[in-house]
Design a protein around this motif. Structure first.
Motif, mmCIF file in Angstrom:
data_model
loop_
_atom_site.group_PDB
_atom_site.id
_atom_site.type_symbol
_atom_site.label_atom_id
_atom_site.label_comp_id
_atom_site.label_asym_id
_atom_site.label_seq_id
_atom_site.Cartn_x
_atom_site.Cartn_y
_atom_site.Cartn_z
ATOM 1 N N ARG A 171 26.193 -12.693 18.534
ATOM 2 C CA ARG A 171 27.451 -12.962 17.841
ATOM 3 C C ARG A 171 28.519 -13.303 18.876
ATOM 4 N N PRO A 172 29.235 -14.419 18.699
ATOM 5 C CA PRO A 172 30.292 -14.797 19.646
ATOM 6 C C PRO A 172 31.565 -13.993 19.392
ATOM 7 N N VAL A 173 31.515 -12.681 19.625
ATOM 8 C CA VAL A 173 32.630 -11.785 19.320
ATOM 9 C C VAL A 173 33.018 -10.990 20.549
ATOM 10 N N SER A 174 34.189 -10.377 20.489
ATOM 11 C CA SER A 174 34.658 -9.522 21.581
ATOM 12 C C SER A 174 34.055 -8.127 21.441
ATOM 13 N N ARG A 175 34.340 -7.266 22.422
ATOM 14 C CA ARG A 175 33.837 -5.898 22.381
ATOM 15 C C ARG A 175 34.332 -5.168 21.133
ATOM 16 N N THR A 176 35.626 -5.290 20.854
ATOM 17 C CA THR A 176 36.193 -4.603 19.691
ATOM 18 C C THR A 176 35.618 -5.149 18.391
ATOM 19 N N GLU A 177 35.492 -6.480 18.290
ATOM 20 C CA GLU A 177 34.942 -7.095 17.079
ATOM 21 C C GLU A 177 33.485 -6.683 16.874
ATOM 22 N N ALA A 178 32.730 -6.523 17.966
ATOM 23 C CA ALA A 178 31.337 -6.081 17.867
ATOM 24 C C ALA A 178 31.260 -4.674 17.292
ATOM 25 N N GLU A 179 32.146 -3.781 17.742
ATOM 26 C CA GLU A 179 32.152 -2.416 17.234
ATOM 27 C C GLU A 179 32.484 -2.387 15.739
ATOM 28 N N VAL A 180 33.448 -3.228 15.340
ATOM 29 C CA VAL A 180 33.829 -3.286 13.919
ATOM 30 C C VAL A 180 32.662 -3.781 13.070
ATOM 31 N N LEU A 181 31.955 -4.827 13.538
ATOM 32 C CA LEU A 181 30.814 -5.363 12.795
ATOM 33 C C LEU A 181 29.724 -4.307 12.619
ATOM 34 N N LEU A 182 29.386 -3.613 13.682
ATOM 35 C CA LEU A 182 28.313 -2.618 13.615
ATOM 36 C C LEU A 182 28.691 -1.442 12.719
ATOM 37 N N GLU A 183 29.976 -1.072 12.735
ATOM 38 C CA GLU A 183 30.402 0.064 11.909
ATOM 39 C C GLU A 183 30.523 -0.339 10.441
ATOM 40 N N ARG A 184 30.895 -1.592 10.204
ATOM 41 C CA ARG A 184 31.091 -2.060 8.830
ATOM 42 C C ARG A 184 29.770 -2.328 8.128
ATOM 43 N N HIS A 185 28.719 -2.674 8.882
ATOM 44 C CA HIS A 185 27.419 -3.015 8.289
ATOM 45 C C HIS A 185 26.306 -2.175 8.942
ATOM 46 N N PRO A 186 26.293 -0.864 8.724
ATOM 47 C CA PRO A 186 25.292 -0.011 9.388
ATOM 48 C C PRO A 186 23.860 -0.286 8.953
ATOM 49 N N ASP A 187 23.676 -0.858 7.761
ATOM 50 C CA ASP A 187 22.325 -1.114 7.274
ATOM 51 C C ASP A 187 21.705 -2.386 7.859
ATOM 52 N N CYS A 188 22.501 -3.163 8.592
ATOM 53 C CA CYS A 188 22.011 -4.439 9.140
ATOM 54 C C CYS A 188 21.520 -4.322 10.574
ATOM 55 N N GLY A 189 21.494 -3.123 11.129
ATOM 56 C CA GLY A 189 21.078 -2.926 12.515
ATOM 57 C C GLY A 189 22.203 -2.302 13.313
ATOM 58 N N ASN A 190 21.886 -1.852 14.517
ATOM 59 C CA ASN A 190 22.889 -1.141 15.319
ATOM 60 C C ASN A 190 23.009 -1.683 16.744
ATOM 61 N N MET A 191 22.563 -2.908 16.963
ATOM 62 C CA MET A 191 22.621 -3.484 18.315
ATOM 63 C C MET A 191 22.825 -4.981 18.208
ATOM 64 N N LEU A 192 23.854 -5.502 18.890
ATOM 65 C CA LEU A 192 24.064 -6.949 18.893
ATOM 66 C C LEU A 192 24.335 -7.456 20.297
ATOM 67 N N LEU A 193 24.014 -8.713 20.484
ATOM 68 C CA LEU A 193 24.221 -9.398 21.759
ATOM 69 C C LEU A 193 25.482 -10.243 21.649
ATOM 70 N N ARG A 194 26.313 -10.240 22.701
ATOM 71 C CA ARG A 194 27.586 -10.960 22.663
ATOM 72 C C ARG A 194 27.948 -11.444 24.067
ATOM 73 N N PRO A 195 28.937 -12.348 24.153
ATOM 74 C CA PRO A 195 29.411 -12.750 25.484
ATOM 75 C C PRO A 195 30.113 -11.590 26.175
#
Length: 319
Positions: A171-195
């Motif tokens: 996901r082309p997101v920042s550190r803060t945006e990555a944390e928000v995504l993971l917390e908002r969608h816990p059923d979609c996984g708990n690890m993402l790759l970003r710049p």
């Protein structure tokens, strides 16, 4: 027939793999192996992935066919009289494969040659329907490689060129945006790759529950000679970004899972219109019935008469 063309693989790591063109059980014995193993084998892209069973989500081995040299029938008899053997020669050694029967062996050869040569083989004994399947695989693999060659991270201030296939959890997101995504969608996984923050590296952001959300961030650097490194106390080298994700899944015994967010699509066509009297704008749903076709216009008679006159003049001048 031992196997049939497959649907895309599902599961934690299978979802990260290229499209699966063919799968089935094969017995495999490498150059350094004394005993053959019966493994569920999937041809995904131009790579063979080996699983202990068809239900497993984690592959135990993979074989990149970019090092392919030849594929030769092995006439030696097997303990199973129906089985048919193959010798798959790669640049770094030879692998012996055994298919359940002759028909399965011909199909495996057809699919392997198709992804290696990007052309349907003409020397095999296959049915018209099977040849059609191979033709579709060739076209899909050509498109996959073309997309892979031109794949780049989406344009953003944080983006950087990525080498090879990009995992679905990028996901082309920042550190803060990555944390928000993971917390908002816990059923979609708990690890993402970003710049990464510096714009020249990548990062993996993870989220776990321990009396609340616990986030961790890991730097992933790209090596000049190719491949990537997970920068932890004992650095973990990885050939591809997919291997970066797989390594973290394996190191945590599956606790970390790739973040795969299925974006929803609209089921109806909607549009905004303004009320002529009060100027109020409202959202409307377009009709769902069949489109009404406008009547087609008749051909212009003038053009037809002009064409007849030209043809008549040409015929008269030739006489």
């Amino acid at each position: 027939m031992a196997a049939a063309p497959a649907n895309p693989r599902t599961g934690s790591l299978k979802a990260q793999l290229p499209p699966c063109y063919y799968e089935g059980y094969l017995e495999k014995r490498g150059a350094k192996e004394k005993v053959a193993r019966r493994l569920w084998t999937c041809l995904c892209g131009n790579t063979l992935y080996f699983f202990n069973s068809s239900k497993d989500a984690n592959y135990v081995e993979k074989l990149d066919l970019s090092g392919f040299v030849s594929l030769i029938d092995d006439p030696s008899r097997d303990r199973n009289l129906e089985a048919a053997r193959l010798n798959l020669r790669m640049k770094d050694g030879e692998i012996k494969l055994t298919a359940p029967n002759l028909e399965a062996r011909e199909l495996w050869k057809g699919f392997l040659y198709s992804v290696v040569d990007l052309a349907v083989p003409t020397t095999l004994t296959l049915l018209p329907g099977q040849l059609h399947m191979l033709k579709e695989v060739v076209e899909k693999e050509k498109m996959r490689r073309k997309a892979r060659a031109s794949s780049r991270a989406p344009s953003s201030p944080l983006s950087l060129p990525l080498v090879g296939e990009i995992p679905a959890c990028f996901r082309p997101v920042s550190r803060t945006e990555a944390e928000v995504l993971l917390e908002r969608h816990p059923d979609c996984g708990n690890m993402l790759l970003r710049p990464g923050r510096d714009g020249s590296s990548l990062a993996v952001t993870t989220r776990q529950d321990l009396n609340g959300s616990v986030f961790r961030h890991y730097r992933v650097t790209q090596k000049q000679q190719g491949g990537y490194i997970i920068d932890v106390e004992n650095p973990i080298p990885c050939p591809t970004l997919h291997d970066v994700i797989n390594a973290l899944v394996e190191k945590t015994a599956g606790t970390l899972q790739p973040f795969i967010l299925e974006e929803p699509y609209e089921e109806n066509i909607t549009f905004v219109s303004s009320n002529d009297e009060n100027g109020e704008r409202t959202l409307h749903c377009a009709p769902t019935g069949p489109l009404s076709r406008a009547p087609s216009l008749p051909p212009k008679q003038g053009l037809t008469d002009e064409l007849k006159q030209k043809l008549e003049k040409r015929r008269t001048s030739q006489e």
